[in-house]
Write a protein that holds these residues in place. Sequence first.
Motif, short mmCIF file in Angstrom:
data_model
loop_
_atom_site.label_atom_id
_atom_site.label_comp_id
_atom_site.label_asym_id
_atom_site.label_seq_id
_atom_site.Cartn_x
_atom_site.Cartn_y
_atom_site.Cartn_z
N GLY C 28 41.72 41.74 50.15
CA GLY C 28 42.90 40.88 50.22
C GLY C 28 42.63 39.52 49.58
N MET C 29 41.44 38.99 49.79
CA MET C 29 41.17 37.67 49.22
C MET C 29 41.16 37.72 47.71
N LEU C 30 40.86 38.89 47.14
CA LEU C 30 40.93 39.00 45.67
C LEU C 30 42.33 39.31 45.19
N ARG C 31 43.09 40.08 45.98
CA ARG C 31 44.36 40.59 45.47
C ARG C 31 45.51 39.61 45.59
N LEU C 32 45.54 38.83 46.68
CA LEU C 32 46.74 38.04 46.96
C LEU C 32 46.90 36.90 45.95
N PRO C 33 48.16 36.49 45.72
CA PRO C 33 48.46 35.64 44.57
C PRO C 33 48.07 34.17 44.67
N PHE C 35 46.57 30.45 47.10
CA PHE C 35 45.65 30.00 48.15
C PHE C 35 46.19 30.25 49.55
N TYR C 36 47.46 29.90 49.79
CA TYR C 36 47.99 29.99 51.15
C TYR C 36 48.06 31.43 51.63
N THR C 37 48.39 32.36 50.74
CA THR C 37 48.40 33.76 51.17
C THR C 37 46.99 34.29 51.37
N ARG C 38 46.04 33.75 50.61
CA ARG C 38 44.65 34.24 50.75
C ARG C 38 44.03 33.83 52.08
N LEU C 100 53.17 29.24 47.18
CA LEU C 100 54.02 30.16 46.43
C LEU C 100 54.96 30.83 47.41
N ASN C 103 58.32 35.88 46.41
CA ASN C 103 57.45 36.94 45.93
C ASN C 103 57.90 37.40 44.55
#
Lengths: 170, 96, 109
Positions: C28-33, C35-38, C100, C103
Amino acid sequence: MRVFQRLARGRRRAWRHGFYLGLVLFGLWLLLSGSFKPLLLGLGFLSTLLVVYIALRMDVADHEGRSIHINVFRPVGFWVWLVGQIVRANLHVTYRVLHPRLPISPEVFHVRASQDSELGRVTYANSVTLTPGTIAIDLQGNELEIHALDREAVEAMVGHKDSRAAALDL
Amino acid sequence: MFSAAIIAIFITMALTLARALLGPTVYDRLLAVNSFGTLTVLLIAVHGFLMGRPAFLDIALVYALISFIGTIAVLKFFEYGDLGPGERVSFDEEQE
Amino acid sequence: MMLETVREGLSWACLLSGGFFLVAGGIGMLRLPDFYTRMHPAGVIDTMGAGLILLGLMIQAGFSLVTVKLLLIALFLLFTSPTAVHALAKAARHGGLEPLLVNTEENDE
């Protein structure tokens, strides 16, 4: 040397606070070392004294003196409920993250925290952050700013968690 | 079975490290390093069990403490430019 | 004998599922778009992944000083992780990083 001035000024709270802090710290030392040799006990006693001195000098927790007297067992229902919520939210976030189409819709919410005490509001904000899917960005007065991975994550728990933490109101 | 957990921890370490190297903003990197710290604590604990030496847990405990303080310190450094008392901290000793 | 098998099985399950949640968080930390989503998968690593692995180790250790230490580590992680993540989020917000919000794909209506 402000510590000694403060202690000499007869501030009984400072004495009492230092005593309780030292007691807890020495207990922690015994727990972690698990050995009762005189040398280790002496070293533990010295480090306890040093830490209590530093804590009194920094004047930490003098104002939040009640932090030691919180009854840890009263909110046990809240902790159990929170663990359940964390598990549920984790499954939710993991599903979203591993889904090939990445079905997320990040939003920022503003929520009013209904706790009276500062400690209650901080507990609320921290439990929101601890639950994956929602993160408290800012807490100003009663207004809580929450970043959420999707709307479902918020609606499933925010109002509910608020009332839970309000009932707790430390 | 401990080795399985260790392999999972290593994979996740590689992923967070990739984020720390890629991460466009400094906050991404800090977040990744923070997670890396948690993973290190887990790695030390599981490794202690694998080797049959639970004394490793003390190291894991200390590492958990240091890792948290490290994150906060680096964050403070980037926010204020130094590690001294920032603008929000005020010592009100004299006023008492 | 029976009890021993059950305990081993529980410990296995906890360690393996903990590992699964760790890897999921890493992905997830690599995939999400942004900073806040990560921050959300980082929370998965800190709560579910770490919690399950420490729980598996606790079951393995049984009643002893080792379990107390594992419990201390778990409690410490649970108390510091929201603090660190909140400090990061607040610093990012004050540093002018905008989250962001919309979506890239509309998945509901």
